[in-house]
Design an enzyme around this catalytic site. Structure first.
Site, PDB file in Angstrom:
ATOM      1  N   HIS A 137     -23.583  64.310-110.120  1.00 11.17           N
ATOM      2  CA  HIS A 137     -23.287  63.989-108.710  1.00 11.17           C
ATOM      3  C   HIS A 137     -21.906  64.471-108.241  1.00 11.17           C
ATOM      4  O   HIS A 137     -21.697  64.753-107.075  1.00 11.17           O
ATOM      5  CB  HIS A 137     -23.401  62.471-108.500  1.00 11.17           C
ATOM      6  CG  HIS A 137     -23.735  62.089-107.098  1.00 11.17           C
ATOM      7  ND1 HIS A 137     -24.325  60.908-106.766  1.00 11.17           N
ATOM      8  CD2 HIS A 137     -23.569  62.735-105.912  1.00 11.17           C
ATOM      9  CE1 HIS A 137     -24.496  60.835-105.460  1.00 11.17           C
ATOM     10  NE2 HIS A 137     -24.044  61.939-104.921  1.00 11.17           N
ATOM     11  N   TYR A 157     -28.499  55.977-103.034  1.00  9.35           N
ATOM     12  CA  TYR A 157     -29.061  56.061-101.677  1.00  9.35           C
ATOM     13  C   TYR A 157     -30.111  54.975-101.459  1.00  9.35           C
ATOM     14  O   TYR A 157     -30.547  54.751-100.336  1.00  9.35           O
ATOM     15  CB  TYR A 157     -29.754  57.405-101.416  1.00  9.35           C
ATOM     16  CG  TYR A 157     -28.914  58.650-101.555  1.00  9.35           C
ATOM     17  CD1 TYR A 157     -27.532  58.597-101.709  1.00  9.35           C
ATOM     18  CD2 TYR A 157     -29.513  59.908-101.524  1.00  9.35           C
ATOM     19  CE1 TYR A 157     -26.784  59.766-101.846  1.00  9.35           C
ATOM     20  CE2 TYR A 157     -28.776  61.068-101.646  1.00  9.35           C
ATOM     21  CZ  TYR A 157     -27.411  60.986-101.822  1.00  9.35           C
ATOM     22  OH  TYR A 157     -26.692  62.150-101.950  1.00  9.35           O
TER      23      TYR A 157
END
Ligand SMILES: NC(=O)c1ccc[n+]([C@@H]2O[C@H](COP(=O)([O-])OP(=O)(O)OC[C@H]3O[C@@H](n4cnc5c(N)ncnc54)[C@H](OP(=O)(O)O)[C@@H]3O)[C@@H](O)[C@H]2O)c1
Length: 288
Positions: free
Chosen positions: A125, A71
């Site tokens: 993740h 991100y």
């Protein structure tokens, strides 16, 4: 089915409080005995002005922030944490490692980017393409033993994968983060996780803005004089699910915390549950 242990604040420790007693400071008890805030700020695509944006969220009362190396928000979040004038312990930082990484090394690397000594929660993740990631899990266990993170969990695992991971490692994840909205969720997953005291964290809870104009949702929102986004977040909380909406706009950040002065009744909850069409804002609910 045991009710999730949601608490109105750290000061009170009564489990299973009625939804109307929740506040922005409420926490949910994890199976490990530690506590997690019941709402957090997502930071995927919050790339510009991350420190200011996260700082603003802390000022409003957010205590939890979700991030991941990809991100590119880790450095900015780290800055906001350091600028925050309360103890680090009052904040809750969630980060992630990729299935193809060494979980221990990646945790260290992420902490270096954040310039923080520890994370509160590190998640795998996504489920690996093959197997369930036992080795990765053991690497995260090592990170936890060395104090690099308080808790560990997974994202987007299928029920079967959660079962195998638990059987092969002897441990059940504390948290399962997965895409979750009225339009795409699984009540089977919710009961499976509740029975094992795994807390569900809802990502893309607002469908990335794509379904907020749905008429049935808008109707419930108008009845409560709330926005569709607020109704969705309230629906999460009343299911014992912890949402992490991303909001760059200050009014969105504020509105998403303003969900503690109304209650959805059973009919509203049933209607919202009934919107489920396994919709995914990211094109696939990987956990089904
Ligand atoms: N584990 C995983 O694999 C995974 C995958 C995806 C996401 N996540 C995490 O989950 C977080 C949330 O998911 P997401 O970012 O995909 O999407 P989301 O939270 O469902 O939606 C974010 C979008 O909704 C808008 N929004 C926020 N509050 C609103 C409100 N009150 N009214 C109207 N619109 C509003 C935001 O606008 P503004 O930003 O302009 O305010 C943004 O465009 C991510 O940021 C990330 O931290 C994890």
């Amino acid at each position: 089915m045991p009710t999730p242990h949601i608490q109105s604040s750290r000061a009170t420790s009564r489990p299973g409080l009625p939804a109307e007693e929740l506040t922005p400071a409420s926490v949910i008890e994890l199976r490990t005995g530690r506590e997690m805030p019941i709402i957090g700020l997502g930071t995927w695509m919050l790339t510009s002005h991350t420190p200011e944006s996260v700082q603003h969220a802390f000022e409003l009362g957010y205590r939890m922030v979700d991030t991941s190396a990809d991100y590119k928000t880790q450095p900015g979040i780290g800055k906001a944490v350091r600028r925050y004038n309360q103890k680090r312990e009052s904040l809750y930082i969630v980060m992630k490692v990729e299935p193809e990484e060494n979980g221990y090394d990646a945790t260290r690397r992420n902490l270096e980017e954040l310039k923080l000594a520890y994370a509160d929660l590190v998640l795998i993740h996504r489920a690996p393409e093959k197997g369930v990631g036992e080795k990765l899990w053991e690497q995260l266990v090592r990170a936890r033993e060395e104090g690099l993170t308080r808790d560990i969990g997974v994202c987007s695992y299928k029920i079967e994968q959660l079962k195998v991971l638990a059987e092969n490692t002897g441990e059940v994840p504390a948290v399962h983060q997965l895409e979750w909205s009225p339009f795409g969720h699984s009540l089977d997953m919710l009961s499976f996780c509740r029975a094992r005291e795994i807390v569900l964290q809802a990502y893309s809870p607002l469908t990335r803005g794509k379904r907020l104009k749905d008429e049935r949702l808008v109707e419930i929102a108008s009845k409560h004089r709330k926005s569709p986004a607020q109704v969705i977040l309230r629906w999460d909380l009343q299911h014992g699910v912890v949402p992490i909406p991303k909001a760059y706009r200050e009014d969105h950040q504020r509105d998403n915390l303003d969900i503690f002065d109304f209650t959805l009744d059973e009919i509203d909850m049933g209607t919202l549950d009934g919107l489920n069409e396994q919709y995914s804002a990211l094109e696939k609910l990987d956990y089904l």
